[in-house]
Design an enzyme around this catalytic site. Sequence first.
Site, PDB file in Angstrom:
ATOM      1  N   CYS A  52      38.067  34.419  56.686  1.00 38.54           N
ATOM      2  CA  CYS A  52      38.175  35.663  55.803  1.00 38.54           C
ATOM      3  C   CYS A  52      37.039  36.166  55.182  1.00 38.54           C
ATOM      4  O   CYS A  52      36.915  37.272  54.734  1.00 38.54           O
ATOM      5  CB  CYS A  52      39.338  35.001  54.610  1.00 38.54           C
ATOM      6  SG  CYS A  52      40.605  34.391  55.411  1.00 38.54           S
ATOM      7  N   CYS A 125      39.605  35.936  51.175  1.00 42.43           N
ATOM      8  CA  CYS A 125      40.427  35.105  51.236  1.00 42.43           C
ATOM      9  C   CYS A 125      41.498  35.218  49.969  1.00 42.43           C
ATOM     10  O   CYS A 125      41.156  35.760  48.938  1.00 42.43           O
ATOM     11  CB  CYS A 125      40.202  33.606  51.410  1.00 42.43           C
ATOM     12  SG  CYS A 125      41.463  32.748  52.089  1.00 42.43           S
ATOM     13  N   LYS A 127      42.435  34.013  47.109  1.00 42.08           N
ATOM     14  CA  LYS A 127      42.321  33.673  45.628  1.00 42.08           C
ATOM     15  C   LYS A 127      40.840  34.436  45.227  1.00 42.08           C
ATOM     16  O   LYS A 127      40.658  34.538  44.136  1.00 42.08           O
ATOM     17  CB  LYS A 127      42.011  32.240  45.498  1.00 42.08           C
ATOM     18  CG  LYS A 127      43.460  31.383  45.795  1.00 42.08           C
ATOM     19  CD  LYS A 127      44.525  32.031  45.293  1.00 42.08           C
ATOM     20  CE  LYS A 127      45.782  31.193  45.903  1.00 42.08           C
ATOM     21  NZ  LYS A 127      46.050  31.255  47.143  1.00 42.08           N
ATOM     22  N   SER A 474      53.237  30.838  50.720  1.00 39.26           N
ATOM     23  CA  SER A 474      52.298  31.600  51.388  1.00 39.26           C
ATOM     24  C   SER A 474      52.926  32.968  51.452  1.00 39.26           C
ATOM     25  O   SER A 474      54.063  33.250  51.549  1.00 39.26           O
ATOM     26  CB  SER A 474      51.818  31.247  52.604  1.00 39.26           C
ATOM     27  OG  SER A 474      51.060  32.156  53.455  1.00 39.26           O
TER      28      SER A 474
END
EC number: 4.2.1.9
Length: 561
Positions: A52, A125, A127, A474
């Site tokens: 990512c 990614c 967060k 997720s």
Amino acid sequence: MKKDLRIKSKVFSEGSMKAPNRAMLRAVGVSDEDFKKPMIGIASTWSEVTPCNIHINDLAANAKEGAKEAGGVPLIFNTITVSDGISMGTQGMRYSLPSRDVIADSIETVVGAENLDGLVAIGGCDKNIPGCMIAIANSEVPAVFVYGGTIAPGSHNGKDIDIVSVFEGVGQHNNGNIDDGELRSIECHACPGAGSCGGMYTANTMASAVEAMGMSLPGSSSNPAETINKVNDCVAAGKAVYHLLEKDIYPKDIMTKEAFENAITVVMALGGSTNAILHLLSISHAIGVDLTIDDFNRIQEKTPHIADLKPSGRFVMQDLHRVGGVQAVMKLLYEAGYLHGDCLTVTGKTVAENLAEAPSLEEGQKVIMPFDNPKRIDGPLIVLKGNLSPTGAVAKVSGVKVKRHTGPARVFDNEKEATAAVMDNKINDGDVIIIRYVGPKGGPGMPEMLSISSILVGKGMDEKVALLTDGRFSGGTHGLVVGHISPEAQDGGPIALLKEGDLVTIDSDKKEISCDVSEDELESRRKGWQAPALYKKGVLGKYAHNVSCSSKGAITDFLTK
């Protein structure tokens, strides 16, 4: 002649008391002429620990180029990232949500300590995006967010696959449907390069929400990672921050209640991740907007789900990019009256002005469905309440045919034991799997349950059993699952009082989640219940002692705001 922004707003003006400050900056290449210009931070989340973010080092350099060309003095600095996909199903997943706050705090710290005038934050990614946005809100300087972009889909046996295909492959393998070689082949072809997970999972969901909110440039959320479009995004973002400084436009001018409503509307229309609720609540808290968990149901009820995107649909973010991207979806929604057009954005223009220049969806495309034939007539993210979750739980019901499920509770105090029961075929059709003490405090860190939910899908049990937790799921999760149950077990929420065999009901139409246990019986059980000791060590210990309820966004500064 460029506007003299630095002397107007920050500390590096001429004068003997500023000599030490200037001396330090000279050592990193800042000149006399530069001291008259705005200092613009480029917050990079580059790292080699996840695809990512592996390309973001170059993207940060592109943003630096744009900011310098516009007339600023750009300075790159880094923060952390962790990979949810790699930590999933392990104890490492406890660090995922806390990393959001570490990212936010570290960026805010650099912006504040270095007296930066503006900020470009680049995230990949899951967060990274809310972490960057919380930092932007708390730093209170003109800022633009840039998304690192989506990964291209992998290919296996002529079909597109992604990381979720691997998790579901584990369930198929356990069920005897595929052999070792087939599972390895899926594993080896799922992730072909740089970029965030390809479906409408958490990273793509949050990138879309930020673009809808007006805090990233048009196109940023759907332009794929390894394209010239993404390079151009970053150069343009560097320039855009300078122009925001010229126009005196701050994040608080853009991130209004109406802007958050636009973000929620786009998330509902695209069928985004349940994590969007958690993260948008935390960002709104940081910027000072009164957004509550109940606002999501209000908007859900009037917003159709029109995107046929994974995990419950057929397509990935790259497919959406090819037919017009998030801007084209926003244009469709705006023209139908679903969006606030007068919200300001980082272009210096309103949403309506930006969309007037945006492309329409490609003729004949299949990714976005028409309003008269949507995936659902309302949004797929719902907040449920009831005696099992008085302050709210979250479910994603896209693609789920079961509207109501009642079954006996199968109670587990951690994910590992629950997963073992599923793999050992000890869960029966109709059961309600309960995984508790994995909330923000109890986890600590509110881990995601993609591993067990994907195994259920792989075993063909995703609508035959329900999976409930005070943890998270997720963005790649689908099936009969409910997360974010609050109050969490660690705080003595009703989920802590459930016993094996108690009947539990989930009703998505009524938006209710309940257990067939009387209030008197719950109170009797409460008298014999004792909270486990909170985790005390390191970052997880700090998190456990400071984090709020998930229904408030799992924020960590709630005592002071």
